[in-house]
Design an enzyme around this catalytic site. Structure first.
Site, PDB file in Angstrom:
ATOM      1  CE1 TYR A 197      -7.118  14.213   0.671  1.00 23.49           C
ATOM      2  CE2 TYR A 197      -8.331  12.798  -0.830  1.00 23.49           C
ATOM      3  CZ  TYR A 197      -7.735  14.000  -0.550  1.00 23.49           C
ATOM      4  OH  TYR A 197      -7.762  15.006  -1.474  1.00 23.49           O
ATOM      5  CB  THR A 219      -8.808   5.812   3.165  1.00 25.08           C
ATOM      6  OG1 THR A 219      -9.207   6.897   2.329  1.00 25.08           O
ATOM      7  CG2 THR A 219      -8.599   4.562   2.334  1.00 25.08           C
ATOM      8  CG  ASP A 223     -11.921  12.638  -3.491  1.00 26.44           C
ATOM      9  OD1 ASP A 223     -10.789  13.064  -3.808  1.00 26.44           O
ATOM     10  OD2 ASP A 223     -12.378  12.752  -2.336  1.00 26.44           O
ATOM     11  CD  GLU A 260      -3.036   1.305   2.067  1.00 32.56           C
ATOM     12  OE1 GLU A 260      -3.461   0.239   2.562  1.00 32.56           O
ATOM     13  OE2 GLU A 260      -3.505   2.422   2.338  1.00 32.56           O
ATOM     14  CE  LYS A 314      -3.546  26.223  -7.110  1.00 36.60           C
ATOM     15  NZ  LYS A 314      -2.813  26.695  -5.958  1.00 36.60           N
ATOM     16  CG  ASP A 329      -0.328  13.946  -1.584  1.00 34.44           C
ATOM     17  OD1 ASP A 329      -1.238  13.781  -0.748  1.00 34.44           O
ATOM     18  OD2 ASP A 329       0.881  13.900  -1.291  1.00 34.44           O
TER      19      ASP A 329
HETATM   20  C1  LIG Z   1      -4.115  12.401   0.273  1.00 34.05           C
HETATM   21  S1  LIG Z   1      -3.213  11.345   1.288  1.00 34.05           S
HETATM   22  C2  LIG Z   1      -4.190   9.836   1.330  1.00 34.05           C
HETATM   23  C3  LIG Z   1      -3.788   8.939   2.462  1.00 34.05           C
HETATM   24  C4  LIG Z   1      -4.568   7.612   2.547  1.00 34.05           C
HETATM   25  N1  LIG Z   1      -4.298   6.752   1.415  1.00 34.05           N
HETATM   26  C5  LIG Z   1      -6.045   7.875   2.682  1.00 34.05           C
HETATM   27  O1  LIG Z   1      -6.775   7.612   1.713  1.00 34.05           O
HETATM   28  O2  LIG Z   1      -6.454   8.340   3.770  1.00 34.05           O
HETATM   29  C6  LIG Z   1      -1.847  10.851   0.244  1.00 34.05           C
HETATM   30  C7  LIG Z   1      -0.728  10.209   1.002  1.00 34.05           C
HETATM   31  O3  LIG Z   1       0.322   9.812   0.101  1.00 34.05           O
HETATM   32  C8  LIG Z   1       1.558  10.052   0.725  1.00 34.05           C
HETATM   33  N2  LIG Z   1       2.594  10.149  -0.293  1.00 34.05           N
HETATM   34  C9  LIG Z   1       2.883  11.217  -1.069  1.00 34.05           C
HETATM   35  N3  LIG Z   1       3.921  10.949  -1.872  1.00 34.05           N
HETATM   36  C10 LIG Z   1       4.301   9.681  -1.616  1.00 34.05           C
HETATM   37  C11 LIG Z   1       5.335   8.831  -2.112  1.00 34.05           C
HETATM   38  N4  LIG Z   1       6.187   9.253  -3.058  1.00 34.05           N
HETATM   39  N5  LIG Z   1       5.450   7.585  -1.602  1.00 34.05           N
HETATM   40  C12 LIG Z   1       4.597   7.161  -0.653  1.00 34.05           C
HETATM   41  N6  LIG Z   1       3.604   7.911  -0.149  1.00 34.05           N
HETATM   42  C13 LIG Z   1       3.451   9.151  -0.615  1.00 34.05           C
HETATM   43  C14 LIG Z   1       1.315  11.323   1.511  1.00 34.05           C
HETATM   44  O4  LIG Z   1       2.227  11.490   2.567  1.00 34.05           O
HETATM   45  C15 LIG Z   1      -0.097  11.145   2.012  1.00 34.05           C
HETATM   46  O5  LIG Z   1      -0.163  10.537   3.279  1.00 34.05           O
END
Ligand SMILES: C[S@@+](CC[C@H](N)C(=O)[O-])C[C@H]1O[C@@H](n2cnc3c(N)ncnc32)[C@H](O)[C@@H]1O
Length: 232
Positions: free
Chosen positions: A208, A206, A168, A58, A136, A132
């Protein structure tokens, strides 16, 4: 380190100070569960009690609720979670401790570094849930889903293995669909609209996802890594 652009943070950059219990878990529990920092990764070494078991990665597990719930429902499968932010890792450790799951390993850092250290055809599934979004246009190049990244997913997945992606944000859904379908090793597993409008069976909501911060209802994309045609 591998040859990729630096990790860019989308949300909060600075970690909140860890609560005492979480700091304790990072100090005491994490070293037992952490993926080694360097060198090629061997899943049988990482999970000595589960040789050859079904293996799930994951990427960006956030607070780890989904990862740990999945691990709880499949105690004989191996789960590796990657998350750069220490607060997320600490939260995941709390879920691991409270649930007692034994089949999770963690890496605090960038998924691209771990992927590069995994052998070919070593995973059965990769989950990327609500990455993430970088909505933009000038930031699209920061998105995790890029052609080289998806090619790496194809390399580490077993033939028949599956990459799951949810977002989303409508533009990110279209972007991911395009990048995955351009990768010759992946086939989109959708036959009707319901296949991308509803979560797959067994999905755990999740953190988020619950926030509903995007501009559309969640889109659920599953891609199967098909068997390569024999080289002529
Ligand atoms: C918008 S959050 C969603 C977190 C979780 N999957 C949820 O749905 O609640 C995106 C997550 O991806 C992580 N992330 C960003 N770049 C990443 C990378 N290169 N490798 C692993 N995780 C990453 C961020 O730190 C963040 O916790």
């Amino acid at each position: 380190m591998t040859d990729h652009p630096p990790l860019r943070t989308y949300g909060r950059i600075k970690a909140r100070t860890l609560k005492q219990r979480q700091a304790g878990l990072v100090e005491v529990l994490l070293p037992h569960l952490a993926v080694p920092e360097a060198g090629a990764l061997d899943l049988d070494t990482l999970f000595p009690d589960l040789p050859g078991a079904f293996s799930v990665l994951e990427i960006g597990f956030g607070g780890g609720e989904h990862l740990v719930a999945q691990a709880g429902t499949r105690p004989y499968a191996r789960f590796i979670g990657i998350e750069p932010f220490l607060n997320g890792v600490a939260s995941c450790l709390r879920h691991i401790e409270e649930s007692g799951v034994q089949n999770v390993r963690l890496h605090q850092g960038d998924a691209r570094d771990v992927l590069a250290r995994l052998p070919d055809a070593s995973l059965d599934r990769v989950d990327i849930l609500f990455p993430d979004p970088w909505p933009k246009k000038r930031h699209w190049k920061r998105r995790l889903i890029q052609a080289a990244f998806v090619a790496e997913l194809a390399r580490v997945l077993k033939p028949g293995g599956e990459a799951r992606f949810a977002t989303d944000w409508a533009n990110y859904a279209a972007w991911a669909l395009e990048v995955f379908t351009r990768e010759p090793s992946f086939t989109w597993l959708a036959e009707r609209a319901g296949d991308w409008r509803s979560a797959w069976p067994g999905h755990v909501t999740t953190r988020y996802e619950q926030k509903r911060l995007g501009d559309c209802a969640p889109v659920w994309l599953r891609f199967v890594r098909h068997v390569d045609a024999p080289k002529s």
